[in-house]
Design a protein around this motif. Structure first.
Motif: not given
Lengths: 275, 332
Positions: B16-21
């Motif tokens: 998820a952090q790849l798309l929403a850091p």
């Protein structure tokens, strides 16, 4: 072609045989029914041709046979693709399962067999996770329809070179599935293969959900991606091939979750070494 | 709901952090918690209540608790008012029921009265009709018409105008109408009793006394008849007794000499009349066999021959069963 000495009468039995043929574990018949809409229908003549060939090879030219029933079974194999637009790619193989009664020409005794035969090339279904997210939210209409071919609809999805082509029945059924169960449970229906994709797909969907909030985060503080680093290197005047070589050299030091700033520093260090 | 392992959770957050850091583990936990709370119907109900407050009344979330307390008070007050109203409605309903019952009862009574009135009217009409018919019939029987009735009414009025009683006047007419010598009889009655009316009264009393005397005489006659009948019954009984005594006397005279023989024979267990069939003997005799079984082979007590047989004539004469031993039983 696989011949099994068994009398099958229902579609469920046919699906089970096809799953056994592909040696899949834990896959549920529901996913086969779902992806059946994505397959091209084969004719009885084609099935007859396949059965004729198989029976003659197995029992000789004097064997007589009769097709009791036959089914076209879809066996979907999902995989996750994060490059570019994060997507779920489902490779759907079609199998023809026929229930056949065979009699030797010189005898009166007959018996039933089941023929399982793969049909043609597998069909690739691309499901961008943003589209899945829209389906989950019930607002798939936000994607512009750019074409319609019978029951097939083409939607324009930003980030895809080609329009997304999906069968209407498939989309409707998928919409219905997501109203009944979460995505994680749906992926579990694909068996062990789907189960392994759950964290990635769920994580991507969560990221897509919260991506709108990331505008406030400076780009250097965002997580890096390979594409971002290549863009940075090519922006400095280097070619793509060189950029990829630099990334290969920097790969041991890069780790998932690293910010773009940190990754860029490592890449710059390796560019200087490359020079 | 599916439970993820720690490793899966880490992988989810990382992806998820790849798309929403800015996506963090806390956010994930909040999401999971929210999902669990969404499964709780009470939470949904509460959240829906807050949403409705905001949408319908424009009450912001921060003021919800105060408004909630106020609404609770309002609800309690409304419920108490509702219960009062329900009670009042119940009382009013009971009153209404009673009133409806009373109205229904009055209606029934009125209906019944109307029926009775109608019945009475019909009866009076029938009675009137019957009286009319009866009057017509009587008039026909009496061979009078309405003119005669009118004359009679006029006559009665005339008689009463002379202070006379119509009954008495008619009685006098009846008495003297068929009498050719009415004048003389009237003169005699006046001479003897002072007036014709007094003479009639005396005669009536004499007739009454005679009638009473005649009734008494009839009663005495009936009593005498009853007594006579009773005496005749006694006489008849005495005659019957006398005849019975005479019969018994003759019976005694006839059988008193043979009673000893009968007493003697009654002591036998069984009596069998037998007869000797020898031509020159013909003796008849009675046999008591005793307790042993009966034997027909006997010898004649007179001639000593064995030509002894049952005396069938004796059986027939005495009206006994054929050749059955006789048991003589005497009365008390």
């Amino acid at each position: 072609m696989t011949i099994i000495r068994k009398h099958i009468e229902t579609f469920e039995e046919a699906i089970a045989l096809a799953f056994r043929e592909t040696q899949l574990e834990g896959m549920k018949p529901e996913v086969s029914r779902l992806f059946a809409a994505m397959l091209d229908t084969i004719s009885r003549q084609e099935v007859k041709k396949l059965v004729t060939s198989a029976v003659r090879n197995q029992y000789g030219k004097d064997a007589e046979w009769d097709i009791s029933n036959w089914w076209q079974v879809a066996v979907p194999l999902p995989r996750y693709e994060a490059r570019g637009l994060p997507s779920l790619i489902v490779e759907t193989r079609a199998y023809s399962v026929a229930s056949v009664e065979v009699t030797r020409g010189w005898g009166r005794r007959s018996w039933h067999i089941a023929l399982v035969e793969p049909l043609g090339k597998p069909r690739m279904t691309l499901l961008p996770l943003c589209f899945l997210q829209a389906l989950l939210d019930g607002n798939e209409d936000r994607y512009r329809i750019v074409g319609k071919d019978g029951r097939w609809t083409l939607r324009e999805v930003a980030g895809l070179k080609q329009p997304l082509r999906l069968h209407d029945d498939f989309v409707n059924q998928l919409h219905h599935v997501f109203r009944l169960e979460p995505v994680a449970d749906w992926l579990d229906d694909f068996g062990s293969r789907g189960h392994s994709l759950v964290p990635l797909v769920v994580g991507s969907l969560l990221g897509l959900m919260h991506r709108g909030d990331s505008a406030s985060v400076p780009i250097e503080q965002q997580a890096y991606s390979r594409e971002m680093l290549i863009d940075i290197i090519t922006g400095m005047g280097y070619g793509v091939a060189r950029a990829q070589r630099v990334l290969e050299r920097a790969e041991p030091e890069l780790r998932a979750g690293m910010t773009l700033e940190e990754a860029t520093r490592i890449v710059l260090k390796h560019i200087s070494e490359e020079v | 709901m599916r439970k993820f392992t720690q490793q899966e959770i880490r992988e989810i957050i990382r992806t998820a952090q790849l798309l929403a850091p800015q996506f963090t583990g806390d956010q994930y936990q909040k999401l999971v918690q929210m999902q669990q709370e969404m499964a709780d119907s009470e939470f949904i109900e509460a959240a829906w209540g807050v949403y409705q407050l905001q949408q319908e009344y424009g009450i912001p979330c921060s003021e919800t608790p105060g408004k909630y307390v106020q609404l609770l008070k309002d609800t309690a007050e409304a419920e108490s008012r509702l219960s009062r109203l329900k009670e009042q409605r119940k009382i009013e309903g009971e009153k209404l029921d009673q009133m409806v019952k009373a109205v229904r009862q009055v209606k029934e009574e009125r209906h019944r009265g109307e029926k009775e009135l109608e019945l009475f009217r019909r009866q009076s009409e029938d009675e009137k009709k019957r009286l009319k018919e009866e009057l017509e019939h009587t008039m026909q029987e009496a061979q009078v018409n309405r003119d005669d009735v009118a004359i009679a009414i006029k006559l009665k009025a005339e008689v009463e105008s002379h202070r006379l009683d119509l009954e008495l006047t008619l009685g006098l007419f009846e008495e003297f109408a068929g009498d050719e010598d009415a004048t003389r009889h009237l003169a005699e009655a006046v001479a003897e009793y002072g007036s014709q009316l007094e003479a009639r009264e005396v005669l009536r009393k004499q007739n009454e006394a005679l009638r009473v005397e005649e009734e008494k005489r009839q009663e005495n006659l009936a009593e005498l008849r009853t007594e006579c009948q009773r005496d005749q019954e006694v006489l008849s009984q005495l005659r019957t007794d006398l005849a019975e005594q005479e019969r018994l006397r003759r019976f005694w005279q006839r059988f008193k000499g043979t009673s000893q023989i009968l007493e003697y024979l009654a002591r036998w267990d069984q009596v069998i009349p037998m007869r000797c069939n020898w031509f020159f003997c013909g003796a008849r005799f009675l046999v008591d066999q005793g307790p042993s079984s009966f034997r027909t082979k006997l010898t004649c007590p007179c001639c000593g021959l064995g030509l002894v047989y049952y005396d069938d004539e004796a059986f027939t004469t005495l009206g006994l069963s054929y050749r059955t031993p006789i048991k003589i039983e005497l009365g008390e």
